[in-house]
Design a protein around this motif. Structure first.
Motif: not given
Length: 199
Positions: A75-82, A90-92, A96-100
């Motif tokens: 899934e595409k993850l964002s800061k609002s993802t529950i 996992g890698p996905n 996300f955390f490396k980006q944000h």
């Protein structure tokens, strides 16, 4: 006491089973061979096998609640993802955390526990929590869960031997886990292993 590590299939009592260090994969395979449930943690598997060896009773695996269908690997993850009850590292998620949260992001025990314990919060909350955990750990060394014997051993090893290497720690750990009894670091481990293996 015979110090040669036996095959797990040769173990005949719960006390003998607990006296040796086993990989989770060994416990899983043995549980399957005995017709026992294979769910749960390493410590739960150990107790399930030990109970069977001592009593013949087959304990059930712990029940787990139904997980959501959210696929954390795709899934595409964002800061609002529950954060759902199906959360998995996992890698996905790491991307996300490396980006944000910065390119140096890594999972650690305290943060992984926070993710597990905070279903219903968002990944934005997780970023804030990860930063708070990092600040806390600059001052307070994080506790190591009882089941993580390797990390506990290596931490104690380096506290006692700050000038030795990771290779040295691994050599001592490999020797220690091949012996019966507890798996806590002792200064005698270096002597028992022999100076020829510690450079």
């Amino acid at each position: 006491m015979d110090d040669e590590r036996p095959s797990i299939g040769a173990i005949t009592s719960g006390a003998e089973l607990r006296n040796w260090y086993w990989l989770k994969e060994e416990l899983l395979q043995h549980a399957k061979a005995l017709g026992l449930a294979t769910g749960g943690s390493k410590s739960e598997l150990t107790e399930r096998i030990a109970t069977y060896l001592d009593t013949g009773k087959k304990l059930a695996a712990p029940r787990t609640r139904s997980a959501s269908r959210f696929d954390w690997s795709k899934e595409k993850l964002s800061k609002s993802t529950i954060i759902t009850d199906s959360y998995r590292n996992g890698p996905n998620v790491r991307a996300f955390f490396k980006q944000h949260d910065g390119p140096d992001f890594t999972f650690n025990i305290a943060f992984m526990k926070w993710m597990k314990d905070n279903t219903g919060k968002t990944l934005g909350d997780a970023i804030k929590a990860r930063r708070a955990i990092a600040e806390h750990e600059k001052v307070h060394k994080p506790a190591i869960p009882a089941g993580n014997q390797y990390n506990a051993y290596t931490r104690a090893f380096f506290e006692a031997n700050p000038d030795l290497s990771v290779k040295d720690a691994r050599a001592c750990w490999a020797w220690k886990r091949s012996r019966p009894g507890h798996n806590r670091y002792e200064d005698a481990d270096l002597i028992a292993l022999g100076q020829t293996e510690i450079e």
